[in-house]
Design a protein around this motif. Structure first.
Motif, mmCIF file in Angstrom:
data_model
loop_
_atom_site.group_PDB
_atom_site.id
_atom_site.type_symbol
_atom_site.label_atom_id
_atom_site.label_comp_id
_atom_site.label_asym_id
_atom_site.label_seq_id
_atom_site.Cartn_x
_atom_site.Cartn_y
_atom_site.Cartn_z
ATOM 1 N N GLY A 37 0.816 -1.197 0.000
ATOM 2 C CA GLY A 37 0.000 0.000 0.000
ATOM 3 C C GLY A 37 0.850 1.247 0.000
ATOM 4 O O GLY A 37 2.018 1.223 0.409
ATOM 5 N N PHE A 38 0.250 2.348 -0.450
ATOM 6 C CA PHE A 38 0.928 3.641 -0.523
ATOM 7 C C PHE A 38 -0.122 4.685 -0.139
ATOM 8 O O PHE A 38 -0.706 5.341 -0.993
ATOM 9 C CB PHE A 38 1.429 3.858 -1.951
ATOM 10 C CG PHE A 38 2.561 4.836 -2.104
ATOM 11 C CD1 PHE A 38 2.995 5.641 -1.061
ATOM 12 C CD2 PHE A 38 3.210 4.946 -3.330
ATOM 13 C CE1 PHE A 38 4.034 6.526 -1.226
ATOM 14 C CE2 PHE A 38 4.255 5.831 -3.507
ATOM 15 C CZ PHE A 38 4.668 6.632 -2.455
ATOM 16 N N VAL A 39 -0.380 4.813 1.186
ATOM 17 C CA VAL A 39 -1.546 5.567 1.642
ATOM 18 C C VAL A 39 -1.278 6.096 3.048
ATOM 19 O O VAL A 39 -0.530 5.490 3.825
ATOM 20 C CB VAL A 39 -2.802 4.659 1.611
ATOM 21 C CG1 VAL A 39 -2.663 3.477 2.546
ATOM 22 C CG2 VAL A 39 -4.072 5.434 1.888
ATOM 23 N N ASP A 40 -1.877 7.221 3.372
ATOM 24 C CA ASP A 40 -1.711 7.844 4.679
ATOM 25 C C ASP A 40 -2.333 6.974 5.770
ATOM 26 O O ASP A 40 -3.530 6.716 5.760
ATOM 27 C CB ASP A 40 -2.374 9.230 4.646
ATOM 28 C CG ASP A 40 -2.301 9.957 5.976
ATOM 29 O OD1 ASP A 40 -1.466 9.581 6.826
ATOM 30 O OD2 ASP A 40 -3.073 10.918 6.149
ATOM 31 N N MET A 41 -1.509 6.550 6.740
ATOM 32 C CA MET A 41 -2.002 5.693 7.817
ATOM 33 C C MET A 41 -2.117 6.417 9.159
ATOM 34 O O MET A 41 -2.683 5.877 10.104
ATOM 35 C CB MET A 41 -1.081 4.479 7.979
ATOM 36 C CG MET A 41 -1.139 3.504 6.819
ATOM 37 S SD MET A 41 -2.759 2.719 6.603
ATOM 38 C CE MET A 41 -2.851 1.728 8.097
ATOM 39 N N ASN A 42 -1.582 7.639 9.284
ATOM 40 C CA ASN A 42 -1.597 8.323 10.586
ATOM 41 C C ASN A 42 -2.151 9.745 10.495
ATOM 42 O O ASN A 42 -1.869 10.591 11.335
ATOM 43 C CB ASN A 42 -0.202 8.332 11.210
ATOM 44 C CG ASN A 42 0.834 8.985 10.302
ATOM 45 O OD1 ASN A 42 0.561 9.298 9.152
ATOM 46 N ND2 ASN A 42 2.032 9.180 10.836
ATOM 47 N N ASN A 93 -12.448 5.515 14.239
ATOM 48 C CA ASN A 93 -11.665 5.878 15.429
ATOM 49 C C ASN A 93 -10.450 6.728 15.078
ATOM 50 O O ASN A 93 -9.632 7.044 15.949
ATOM 51 C CB ASN A 93 -11.240 4.634 16.212
ATOM 52 C CG ASN A 93 -10.153 3.827 15.497
ATOM 53 O OD1 ASN A 93 -9.889 4.043 14.306
ATOM 54 N ND2 ASN A 93 -9.539 2.910 16.211
ATOM 55 N N GLY A 94 -10.328 7.087 13.797
ATOM 56 C CA GLY A 94 -9.238 7.957 13.387
ATOM 57 C C GLY A 94 -8.035 7.248 12.812
ATOM 58 O O GLY A 94 -7.079 7.908 12.400
ATOM 59 N N GLU A 113 -7.085 2.187 19.315
ATOM 60 C CA GLU A 113 -7.358 3.615 19.462
ATOM 61 C C GLU A 113 -6.129 4.488 19.286
ATOM 62 O O GLU A 113 -6.235 5.723 19.238
ATOM 63 C CB GLU A 113 -7.984 3.888 20.839
ATOM 64 C CG GLU A 113 -9.349 3.249 21.038
ATOM 65 C CD GLU A 113 -10.368 3.692 19.999
ATOM 66 O OE1 GLU A 113 -10.415 4.907 19.719
ATOM 67 O OE2 GLU A 113 -11.105 2.840 19.469
ATOM 68 N N THR A 114 -4.955 3.881 19.154
ATOM 69 C CA THR A 114 -3.740 4.656 18.915
ATOM 70 C C THR A 114 -3.087 4.309 17.574
ATOM 71 O O THR A 114 -2.031 4.849 17.248
ATOM 72 C CB THR A 114 -2.716 4.429 20.049
ATOM 73 O OG1 THR A 114 -2.423 3.020 20.145
ATOM 74 C CG2 THR A 114 -3.269 4.923 21.378
#
Length: 542
Positions: A37-42, A93-94, A113-114
């Motif tokens: 994957g090449f995607v924003d995770m945070n 949950n973000g 959750e983190t």
């Protein structure tokens, strides 16, 4: 348990001669895994690198200073990653969750959750996994999971809104009554969710492959706006038995609707470019467009503006078909592009606004002087990723559109940031975001050459309610609402919302009447979007 350390990147510059507008160099990275994957995770709007193996999730987080930080997360006891991976935040949950699978089954993994651990939230042992997607199938504001099955009807997990996923296969009155791909022996390879008919809800095209002709006829599922779907491939002109593992969808001619590139996986069959006619049908323009010049036949097709000139190019298994801006394409062959392998995941590796490719190594886009904009979406009433949103920008050169998707092409997970090249234009007049919930946001004169974060409902909207100019009768009604307006309707879209704000009906307005027979007794809001304005009226269903 996790190991965290700064990832060492070895830069290897390989000169590439290219007949296109950009060239690529190879940047060596060490990310293990078959599913990539090449995607924003945070949630920092920077695309990260992801590799999945049978024992770990490895994420290389992009930093603002251009470096990457590697974190490994051990996993065990799951179906191995092989054919496809997608991400999306189904429990809102973000932090993004995962779906991937193999010939034996599929897993859905939920982030804590983190965002530092993932556990199995749902699984199925009855699916030969092909393309996977996160998508809000029933438009209730919560992401569901869709899984293509190679040997049986497709499977999908419906989200109850509390983060619980229920598995369905084929047609089911509690899931999708009509089903989404029902051929008994499957043949389902590449699903992509798009709004092909511009009625502001999300439809699905299903690329098919293998076996007898009936098994491999591509299908198009039109969203009826009420949690039901109708298969309209034949009527649209897309019911083709071409052997294909995936299709690419984008507005290559910038006329405001999504066109389709059907990539052949069989060298005995040519690729096809299908132009959207704007009336629910498509015309085959393959011969005159030049797309048949590509002789790469494999799995991965994508629409991407590689040179940021404002015209979508086509990635075909390593080839680039550069858009000439006049309905034709010029081939830059795989032997010249230097793009890694037959395909991979696309994102922005160095945050320079030009799209790069990740597969084993990174093929780094050298770019040019053209301007650009990236847009990250955060849903509020809609699903948190904004998957299914339509984004339209207007510049001095005209309009462009993008749909937010999770999972396109066949195998990899590419960025969910919407990427626009704007060429030599130095400003963007407006950005309009049509969210799955029906909310509309309007942004004027944004900065360019940056990533813009848009949260649902936080900006000015197109709202210009002219209730005196919209007459509906009878009101109350038992079944049909008749409409009257001074200036008439032209390409109007109507939506009906209940008093909680949930959209319960949605479609193009084909006549000056709307059938609301299926609605429950109660009070509703009718909204009509027409000529850039919104008109609303309240009505009662008896």
């Amino acid at each position: 348990m996790k190991n965290k350390f700064t990832c060492l990147i070895l830069l290897v510059i390989i000169p590439i001669l290219s007949i296109g507008q950009v060239s690529f160099t190879t940047e060596s990275v060490s990310v293990p895994g078959e599913d990539l994957g090449f995607v924003d995770m945070n949630n920092d709007q920077l695309d990260d690198l992801i590799g999945i193996t049978s024992s770990l999730i490895q994420i290389h987080y992009q930093q603002e200073n251009g470096t990457y930080t590697e974190v490994s997360y051990p996993i065990s006891g799951l179906y191995s990653p092989s054919w496809s991976m997608a991400v999306g935040d189904f429990d809102a949950n973000g932090f993004n969750d995962f779906v991937w699978g193999s010939t034996s089954g599929v897993n859905v993994l939920k982030a804590n959750e983190t965002g530092t651990d993932w556990t199995v939230a749902a699984s199925s042992n009855s699916v030969f996994t092909q393309r996977t997607n996160f998508v809000d199938i029933n438009n209730d504001g919560h992401l569901d999971v869709f899984v293509c099955d190679d040997v049986e009807p497709n499977e999908y997990f419906i989200n109850d809104g509390n983060g619980n996923l229920t598995l369905f296969e084929g047609a089911d009155p509690n899931g999708v009554p009509e089903g989404l791909g029902l051929y008994p022996t499957g043949g389902n390879y590449g699903s992509v969710w798009i709004d092909y008919d511009n009625d502001r809800d999300i439809d699905m095209f299903l690329a098919k492959c293998g076996g007898e002709q009936a098994r491999r006829v591509n299908e198009l599922f039109r969203n009826n706006g009420n949690s039901s779907f109708t298969e309209v491939g034949a009527a649209a002109g897309l019911a083709d038995p071409i052997q294909t593992w995936s299709s690419a969808w984008g507005d290559y001619d910038n006329d405001g609707d999504m066109d389709c590139f059907v990539g052949s996986s069989d060298s005995n069959e040519e690729h096809k470019l299908m132009r959207n006619n704007g009336d629910g049908t498509f015309t085959d323009v393959s011969i005159d467009s030049g797309v048949m010049a590509s002789q790469e036949f494999y799995h991965e097709q994508m629409f991407i503006d590689f040179d940021n000139d404002g015209w979508l190019d086509i990635f075909v298994n390593g080839d680039i078909l550069y858009n000439d801006g006049d309905g034709t394409f010029t081939l830059d062959p795989r032997s010249s592009t230097g793009l890694s392998g037959f395909g991979g995941a696309f994102g922005d590796y160095n945050n320079d606004g030009f799209m790069d490719l990740f597969r084993t190594n990174v093929s780094l886009n050298g770019g040019n002087s053209n301007n650009w904009l990236k847009i990250a979406t955060v849903g509020v009433q809609s699903n948190r990723n904004g998957i299914g949103a339509r984004i339209e920008i207007n510049t001095p050169s005209g309009n462009q559109i993008r749909d937010i998707r999770s999972g396109e092409g066949f195998k990899y997970m590419s960025t969910m940031n919407a990427h626009f090249g704007i060429g030599t234009d130095t400003q963007i007049n407006t950005i309009t975001v049509y969210w799955p919930s029906g909310t509309v946001d309007l942004i004027t004169n944004p900065d360019i050459n940056t990533c813009l974060l848009i949260t649902e409902g936080e900006t000015l909207s197109l709202q210009d309610t002219l209730v005196d100019d919209l007459i509906i009768y009878p009101n109350p009604t038992k079944g049909v609402l008749n409409l009257n307006t001074t200036n008439g309707f032209e390409n109007a879209i109507f939506s009906v919302f209940d008093m909680t704000g949930k959209r319960v009906l949605n479609s193009k307005l084909s006549a000056n009447m709307i059938d609301v027979t299926e609605l429950s007794v109660g009070t509703y809001i009718l909204r009509i979007m027409d000529k850039g304005k919104i008109k609303t009226q309240k009505f009662i269903k008896e």
